[in-house]
Scaffold this motif. Structure first.
Motif, PDB file in Angstrom:
ATOM      1  N   ILE A   5    -106.605  75.310 -18.433  1.00  0.00           N
ATOM      2  CA  ILE A   5    -106.090  74.227 -19.281  1.00  0.00           C
ATOM      3  C   ILE A   5    -106.145  74.710 -20.724  1.00  0.00           C
ATOM      4  N   VAL A   6    -105.014  74.669 -21.412  1.00  0.00           N
ATOM      5  CA  VAL A   6    -104.940  75.207 -22.770  1.00  0.00           C
ATOM      6  C   VAL A   6    -104.716  74.131 -23.824  1.00  0.00           C
ATOM      7  N   ALA A   7    -104.376  72.907 -23.411  1.00  0.00           N
ATOM      8  CA  ALA A   7    -104.140  71.847 -24.391  1.00  0.00           C
ATOM      9  C   ALA A   7    -104.226  70.492 -23.713  1.00  0.00           C
ATOM     10  N   GLU A   8    -104.511  69.492 -24.524  1.00  0.00           N
ATOM     11  CA  GLU A   8    -104.453  68.110 -24.068  1.00  0.00           C
ATOM     12  C   GLU A   8    -103.410  67.380 -24.900  1.00  0.00           C
ATOM     13  N   GLU A   9    -102.618  66.534 -24.246  1.00  0.00           N
ATOM     14  CA  GLU A   9    -101.555  65.780 -24.907  1.00  0.00           C
ATOM     15  C   GLU A   9    -101.842  64.289 -24.714  1.00  0.00           C
ATOM     16  N   PRO A  10    -102.712  63.734 -25.557  1.00  0.00           N
ATOM     17  CA  PRO A  10    -103.180  62.352 -25.352  1.00  0.00           C
ATOM     18  C   PRO A  10    -102.065  61.313 -25.334  1.00  0.00           C
ATOM     19  N   GLU A  11    -101.028  61.516 -26.134  1.00  0.00           N
ATOM     20  CA  GLU A  11     -99.954  60.519 -26.173  1.00  0.00           C
ATOM     21  C   GLU A  11     -99.247  60.423 -24.827  1.00  0.00           C
ATOM     22  N   GLN A  12     -99.174  61.544 -24.109  1.00  0.00           N
ATOM     23  CA  GLN A  12     -98.559  61.561 -22.777  1.00  0.00           C
ATOM     24  C   GLN A  12     -99.600  61.396 -21.678  1.00  0.00           C
ATOM     25  N   PHE A  30    -101.510  73.171 -18.717  1.00  0.00           N
ATOM     26  CA  PHE A  30    -102.243  74.328 -18.197  1.00  0.00           C
ATOM     27  C   PHE A  30    -101.280  75.444 -17.844  1.00  0.00           C
ATOM     28  N   THR A  31    -101.827  76.629 -17.731  1.00  0.00           N
ATOM     29  CA  THR A  31    -101.028  77.823 -17.520  1.00  0.00           C
ATOM     30  C   THR A  31    -101.465  78.563 -16.262  1.00  0.00           C
ATOM     31  N   ASN A  83    -112.376  73.137 -22.982  1.00  0.00           N
ATOM     32  CA  ASN A  83    -113.215  73.515 -24.123  1.00  0.00           C
ATOM     33  C   ASN A  83    -114.051  74.761 -23.835  1.00  0.00           C
ATOM     34  N   LEU A  84    -114.501  74.885 -22.596  1.00  0.00           N
ATOM     35  CA  LEU A  84    -115.320  76.031 -22.208  1.00  0.00           C
ATOM     36  C   LEU A  84    -114.486  77.223 -21.734  1.00  0.00           C
ATOM     37  N   ARG A  85    -113.161  77.028 -21.677  1.00  0.00           N
ATOM     38  CA  ARG A  85    -112.233  78.075 -21.209  1.00  0.00           C
ATOM     39  C   ARG A  85    -112.590  78.558 -19.805  1.00  0.00           C
ATOM     40  N   LEU A  86    -112.886  77.618 -18.949  1.00  0.00           N
ATOM     41  CA  LEU A  86    -113.268  77.946 -17.582  1.00  0.00           C
ATOM     42  C   LEU A  86    -112.053  77.998 -16.670  1.00  0.00           C
ATOM     43  N   PRO A  87    -112.034  78.898 -15.700  1.00  0.00           N
ATOM     44  CA  PRO A  87    -110.956  78.930 -14.720  1.00  0.00           C
ATOM     45  C   PRO A  87    -111.059  77.750 -13.762  1.00  0.00           C
ATOM     46  N   LEU A  88    -109.917  77.233 -13.344  1.00  0.00           N
ATOM     47  CA  LEU A  88    -109.874  76.150 -12.362  1.00  0.00           C
ATOM     48  C   LEU A  88    -109.026  76.564 -11.172  1.00  0.00           C
TER      49      LEU A  88
END
Length: 309
Positions: free
Chosen positions: A135-142, A147-148, A109-114
């Motif tokens: 991290i660019v998206a969350e896939e709750p079903e999976q 992340f990229t 959400n904060l677009r922070l580097p990891l």
């Protein structure tokens, strides 16, 4: 009393890891990673046990880790690369509100580097450092995050929302190859060969490459230890260009026209004298040794080059 994440720490950690790992090329041990200091104090960058590291008081996670998997064994977690060029990282457990999952979500959400610590060896454990990742998206079903390996947040998040899906996919796949797969492949292969050239036994890692037996453009050319050989740069070039071949029984062959040349000591000692010799270094563990079918495929290519040379 918990304190917020110090300003500048995250980028300082990434810069330090890049310097320590020679731009992400050389893997680091746990002890190496523990050496980081910020503002005169030691700061932990990697979780002591679990995969996700969100230091106490931080809103967002700082790093996450993927465990090393031995060749031929199933990974302990289902982290993987998708066809879209994005990587996946599983939640901690199944609770979306676990503090560590919340930490990764907040970084998104904060677009922070990891920092991603990718296991490439064990005994001792060694990790490829890939940083920054986003991290660019969350896939709750999976129960996972996507992340990229894009190198900055603008590229990461603009690409994720791009209308040009094919261009985006190709870019992300190229970044994954350059920043993740190639360095990890090199580290795993060199570790298996104990940092020595399989042809001549040279033991200087800075002069060694991980040579693909079957190139990665081939569908069989996976980035696995069994498709790799540790080679010094001259023997890697000779192998790729079919001046040098390796029979499936691990005997070195030099192309016949090269054997007939008269040039100098490098040609004589570096190539011609190797003809008919066994490989000087092979992995101690059978699971790490070259795949015989791949060696046969590459040797047939060498034979064809010899016949036409």
């Amino acid at each position: 009393m918990p304190t917020a994440e110090p300003r500048g720490l995250r980028q300082a950690a990434i810069d330090w890891l890049q310097l320590r790992s020679d731009g992400g090329i050389e893997p680091l041990t746990r002890e190496d990673i523990l050496d980081f200091q910020f503002a005169g104090e030691s700061v932990r960058l990697q979780a002591p046990m679990q995969g996700i590291w969100k230091p106490r008081g931080y809103a967002a996670a700082l790093s996450f880790r993927t465990a090393y998997t031995k060749p031929g064994e199933p990974p302990p977690y289902e982290d993987k690369t998708g066809d879209d060029g994005l990587f996946r990282y599983k939640w901690r457990g199944t609770n979306p509100n676990h503090p560590e999952n919340v930490g990764l979500r907040e970084a998104m959400n904060l677009r922070l580097p990891l920092i991603w610590f990718l296991g490439v060896a064990m005994d001792p454990a060694r990790y490829q450092v890939i940083a920054p990742v986003f991290i660019v998206a969350e896939e709750p079903e999976q129960q996972q995050f996507a992340f990229t390996a894009a190198e900055d947040s603008v590229a990461a998040f603009e690409l994720e929302g791009s209308m040009h899906e094919e261009v985006t996919r190709r870019y992300l796949q190229r970044m994954a190859k350059v920043r993740v797969h190639q360095p990890a492949f090199r580290s795993m292969v060199l570790s298996a060969y104990e940092n020595r050239c399989t042809i001549c036994n040279l033991g200087h890692p800075g002069l060694l490459d991980a040579a693909h037996i079957v190139p990665d453009r081939d569908e069989r050319g996976i980035a696995a230890v069994t498709n790799g050989l540790a080679m010094c740069k001259i023997h890697h070039a000779a192998f790729d260009r079919n001046f040098l071949g390796i029979r499936p029984d691990s005997v070195v062959q030099i192309r016949h026209d090269l054997l007939e040349e008269v040039d100098g000591p490098m040609l004589r000692h570096g190539l011609q004298d190797l003809h008919g010799r066994q490989l000087m270094k092979v992995p101690a563990h059978r699971r790490d040794r070259p795949n015989q079918e791949l060696l046969e495929t590459k040797y047939k290519e060498f034979q064809a080059a010899t016949a036409s040379g």
